[in-house]
Scaffold this motif. Structure first.
Motif, short mmCIF file in Angstrom:
data_model
loop_
_atom_site.label_atom_id
_atom_site.label_comp_id
_atom_site.label_asym_id
_atom_site.label_seq_id
_atom_site.Cartn_x
_atom_site.Cartn_y
_atom_site.Cartn_z
N TYR A 39 0.55 -1.28 -0.21
CA TYR A 39 0.10 0.15 0.30
C TYR A 39 0.45 0.84 -0.09
O TYR A 39 0.49 2.32 -0.78
CB TYR A 39 -0.60 -0.27 1.31
N GLN A 40 2.06 1.13 0.58
CA GLN A 40 2.86 2.52 1.25
C GLN A 40 3.64 2.94 -0.51
O GLN A 40 4.01 3.75 -0.93
CB GLN A 40 3.87 1.92 2.20
N LEU A 41 3.69 1.62 -1.30
CA LEU A 41 4.25 1.50 -2.64
C LEU A 41 3.60 1.87 -3.33
O LEU A 41 4.16 2.20 -4.84
CB LEU A 41 5.12 -0.05 -2.76
N ARG A 42 1.86 2.43 -3.23
CA ARG A 42 1.07 2.59 -4.71
C ARG A 42 1.57 4.15 -4.90
O ARG A 42 2.81 4.43 -4.59
CB ARG A 42 -0.05 2.26 -4.45
N SER A 43 0.69 3.78 -6.64
CA SER A 43 1.42 5.39 -7.20
C SER A 43 -0.20 6.39 -7.77
O SER A 43 0.18 7.63 -7.53
CB SER A 43 2.46 5.33 -8.50
N GLU A 44 -0.90 5.78 -7.00
CA GLU A 44 -2.07 6.14 -7.57
C GLU A 44 -2.33 7.69 -6.27
O GLU A 44 -1.78 7.09 -4.97
CB GLU A 44 -3.14 5.70 -7.69
N ILE A 45 -2.91 8.30 -6.56
CA ILE A 45 -3.49 9.19 -5.42
C ILE A 45 -5.36 9.42 -5.32
O ILE A 45 -5.75 9.15 -6.18
CB ILE A 45 -3.74 11.18 -6.35
N ASP A 46 -5.04 9.55 -3.80
CA ASP A 46 -6.39 9.65 -3.91
C ASP A 46 -7.50 10.62 -2.61
O ASP A 46 -6.51 11.53 -2.23
CB ASP A 46 -5.91 7.91 -1.91
N TYR A 47 -8.19 10.58 -3.15
CA TYR A 47 -9.11 11.94 -3.36
C TYR A 47 -9.58 11.85 -1.56
O TYR A 47 -10.66 10.89 -1.17
CB TYR A 47 -10.27 11.84 -3.86
#
Length: 728
Positions: free
Chosen positions: A475-483
């Motif tokens: 989860y810490q390595l993900r690239s997407e931006i959460d709103y």
């Protein structure tokens, strides 16, 4: 000791009588004889002792035997503490757990297992080369070895009700076991229903920016957050174990977790100020629905002896699938907005481990190898906002490890143990939406360990050194931006490096006194980091590696005497870190501000149990932590949790146990926190509340346990992929 003195005095008196009779026999020629049938010498053994450098606490026959769940029991074991609702080994953080040699995959199992089933708990502060390099501490739980044939079972039900909110947690578990000669068939089911209502937290965020005119612009968001959650889930397990001789076991176990319902509501209401003048008002309501999240674990193992070789082999398959839809309604002075997002993760793991040990000279040699392969797919889609985009990514990681450890007894000195672990990790992050963000890298690392244990008179001591690592979660390595909201965004960081820790430990025991001193040097520490995202007060929450090392010192002493019906365990400790930054802060003339986080945390835990007649037990337990600096957070108030409990066993075999407890009597188990990152500050009330599982410690709990024809599963499987599963 009083009993021992009385017995010795009785022996001396009897010997005096025998001497007088012998003298009388000589004078009067009368033959006297005295037959001593039996002498019973009683003494109280220490509840906590040292074994190979680990703190081993006996549970059976002690007040901890009736603590309730294993989770409650562990919080009172010397060397452990509960912080923010999470169990920790003092100075080492969260451990991994073993139950009869099998790694625990789901920490909920610690709530389902009862303290009455436990024989002893071993706390390993300095895990050697045989453990994954990411393991900071190990807690080994051994259950009672009970014999018996036929069908046995245990039923547990517990309910916890918060006193100032609607929080309620209901758990019921049924475990069955059928044993015939060498075959052991077992299975169980647990149902959990939680209603977590009205967790409320006050917060204040500030960001500071310098404009072209060199004037400072401050953005302040002040208000509250409130969260509610309703979920129910079931856990199933089944397996078979075959003991085909005294030394050899083989078995298979399946574990399945299913969420029946999981819905989470989050509300945030705040005023937004620019240079102290109200600029906006924001009210955001999120409705998150989790769809069909589930887990599956299959473990097969062999544990036994082939000649002089001891063999421990495990194979695992693990899968996890979760999907959630997030519906956000946002109201601001500029108007209404609706944001929809969907996240779906699918993960698969295969792991295998083989450990072999053999006597060598005057010691023991242990060799082993592990292999773990992980594949994780992530799909993230969002609509209703312009500056955030869909993301699709895939993670593939292979970890190959080999280790050896040799322990040798040096005459008149002690036990010396040397170990070395080698790990090769191949990491491939493929961002299918933006290939420029893809990452491929390999790590080849060696992790040495060294320990020496000895005895000085009646004092047992061990000195240990080891190198460990912490790998970022997927989860810490993900690239997407959460709103999160109009002013709050969150993302991961595929470029995060592994955290490296050097640890030096000294532990010891004398009678009912145990102590531990630990020094920790951390490089590339992984932290949450928040910074301004634009000139309008929007912030981005992300992850970083610190560019400077952190040093941490921790020491504690535990006193666990027993006086009559009263057994007490008292832990006094201190934890201090040395951490400082030169942070960007436009309010300073130099544009930088030096910040230090070095205020020590004082710890005092006291557990007191009174074992009365007719199987009654009364308890009064207290946990205290002072204001302190913890990582890059300032804890602004002391934490104190005072809990009382009463327990009664029924029936001739004590198979029915009822327990009533009143937790956090004065509603003081809270800690406010301040995060200072220079150009960004965050102050939040009760910072640990949301992570503690039931939001409020201030509650009443009732549990009932019934067991029949008690037998224990002989399953000895040990999961081979615990570290990777935890990162999922």
């Amino acid at each position: 000791m009083t009993t021992l003195k009385l017995c010795l005095a009785a022996i001396a008196a009897m010997l005096g009588v025998a001497t007088a009779m012998a003298q009388t026999e000589k004078k009067d020629s009368v033959n006297y004889s005295l037959n001593l049938q039996e002498f019973v010498v009683k003494s109280t053994a220490p509840r906590t002792k040292m074994r190979n450098g680990a703190m081993v606490t006996r549970i059976v026959g002690s007040p901890l035997e009736s603590a309730g769940s294993v989770e409650d029991m562990l919080s009172r074991v010397p060397g452990m503490m509960r912080m923010g609702g999470q169990l920790q080994v003092i100075g080492k953080g969260s451990p991994i757990y073993y139950i009869n040699g099998r790694k625990v995959q789901d920490l909920e199992e610690l709530k389902r297992l009862r303290s009455q089933d436990i024989r002893e708990v071993e706390v390993v502060n300095s895990p050697g080369a045989a453990y994954d390099a990411s393991v900071n501490a190990v807690v080994k739980i051994k259950t009672r070895r009970q014999q018996g044939e036929g069908l046995s079972g245990r039923f547990d039900v517990s309910d916890e009700q918060a006193l100032k909110s609607g929080n309620n947690n209901l758990t019921s578990t049924l475990n069955l076991n059928y044993r015939h000669e060498g075959l052991d068939f077992f299975g169980g089911v647990t149902f959990q229903n939680d209603y977590l209502d009205g967790y409320r937290s006050l917060l204040e965020q500030n960001t500071y920016l310098k404009q072209n005119t060199n004037s400072i612009v401050s953005h302040t968001q002040t208000g509250y957050t409130q969260s509610d959650q309703k979920f129910s889930r079931m856990f199933f397990n089944a397996g078979v174990n075959w003991q085909f001789d005294d030394d050899n076991f083989i078995g298979v176990k399946l574990e399945r977790g299913i969420w029946l319902k999981n819905r989470y509501w989050f509300e945030m209401e705040e005023d937004v100020l620019r240079n102290g003048v109200k600029e906006d008002y924001l009210k955001s309501e999120s409705d998150i629905k989790y769809k069909n999240p589930n887990t599956l674990l299959v473990n097969a193992y062999y544990n036994g002896k082939i000649g002089k070789w001891g063999i421990d082999a495990n194979v695992d398959y693990y899968s996890q699938c979760d999907k959630n839809d997030n519906h956000v309604n946002e109201q601001a002075m500029s108007g209404m907005r609706t944001v929809e997002s969907m996240t779906e993760n699918k993960s698969h793991l295969f792991a295998a481990r083989l450990i072999a040990e053999h006597p060598l000279w005057t010691g023991k040699l242990q060799l082993g190898g592990e292999m773990t392969t992980v594949c994780r797919d992530n799909d993230y889609r969002i609509s209703g906002v312009d500056n955030i985009f869909d993301r699709m990514s895939n993670v593939n990681e292979q970890n190959y490890a080999a280790f050896f450890e040799y322990g040798i007894m040096i005459p008149k000195a002690g036990m010396l143990t040397l170990g070395m672990r080698y790990e090769h990790v191949a990491f491939d992050f493929d961002d299918k939406t933006d290939p420029s963000r893809s990452v491929k890298r390999n790590h080849d690392d060696f992790f040495p360990s060294l320990s020496f244990g000895t005895r000085l008179g009646t004092v047992e001591m061990q000195l240990s050194y080891g190198v460990k690592t912490t790998r970022p979660s997927y989860y810490q390595l993900r690239s997407e931006i959460d709103y999160g909201s109009k002013y709050t965004l969150q993302t991961g960081n595929p470029l995060l490096e592994n955290e490296i820790r050097h640890s030096l430990d000294l532990s010891g025991r004398w009678k009912w006194i145990a102590f531990n001193v630990n020094y920790l040097h951390i490089e590339d520490a992984i932290y949450d980091w928040t910074s301004p995202y634009d000139d309008n007060g929007v912030v981005m929450i992300g992850m970083v590696n610190f560019d400077r090392p952190i040093d941490v010192f921790c020491a504690f002493v535990n006193l666990s005497p027993t006086v009559g019906v009263w057994t007490t365990s008292n832990t006094v400790g201190v934890q201090k870190q040395w951490l400082s930054f030169n942070l960007d802060d436009p309010r300073e003339a130099t544009g930088k501000r030096h910040v230090t986080y070095d205020k020590p945390m004082l710890i005092f835990n006291s557990d007191n149990a009174f074992r009365l007649k007719r199987d009654w037990q009364l308890e009064l337990n207290s946990q205290f932590y002072s204001k302190a600096h913890y990582r890059n957070v300032r804890l602004l108030q002391a934490y104190w949790n005072l809990t009382a409990a009463v327990q009664k066993s029924f029936l001739k075999d004590k198979s029915l146990v009822v327990r009533l407890s009143f937790c956090d009597i004065f509603n003081t188990a809270k800690q406010d926190a301040l995060l200072d990152l220079g150009n960004y500050t965050l102050k939040q009330g009760d910072v640990f509340g949301e992570g503690r599982g039931n939001y409020s410690f201030h509650r009443v709990a009732l549990s009932v346990r019934y067991a029949f024809n008690a037998t224990k599963s002989k399953y000895k499987g040990k999961s081979a992929g615990e570290a990777a599963i935890k990162r999922m």
